[in-house]
Design a protein around this motif. Sequence first.
Motif: not given
Length: 232
Positions: A107, A111, A182-183, A185-186, A189-190
Amino acid sequence: MGSEEGMSDLDLDEKVFKIFKDFMARVTKFEELVAVGSRLLAGFQQGLEFLRRPPIDNTSMFVKHIINANQTKRIQLYLEAGCINIDDRLQNVSKLDTCQLGLLDHLSKGRSIINQLEFLMEDVTSAMQTAKGNSSSSRDESTEMNEQAPTSDEEGNGSSHLKKHRATDFAILMGITYSMVKQDYMMQERIVSSLSPKSSSGELESYCLMWSLRPLVNDEIMHQAWKLIPPT
């Protein structure tokens, strides 16, 4: 980066194309990270499922017969430990920690790449806005001079490619690709933030599937973006 005053359309196309290539190189690094993260997530799932492995069913007559026929201290200790070898348990506990730390590192690196992509998006936006602010007459004059100037074969090949694809083509694809990455990656992350020893088998299976399928990334658009970079 130097002044962009009087930048011709071709100059702008070349500048944005260079940024686009740098952008896609970082997208490649992110995709490599995704593959590593997928293996770490699968390792976490395997380690946790091993520790959850159910004990031997003592109600089975067949199992009872085998146990009764082998009444040794080793078998008794094995049964008391939940039918898991102590060394195997320790190895899998260590595996869980290693995979979870690896995912956190993933992560952090992800980022960093997302931030780099964002900076490159800002560079393209700045170049486009600056060029747009130049007078159309200056751009037309500069373009005419570029068209009249002699070019080498190598320059001719580059110009030929840029005639097919303008700065706006690169900028639009960068914007779409950045949004998808980016989505993605998010989502990762979740998933990582949701991992715990209490995560159910169904949740872990869904996490692994979502991570590998990458539903927020359109493969066709990614292929289209890569096609804009001519082979070297």
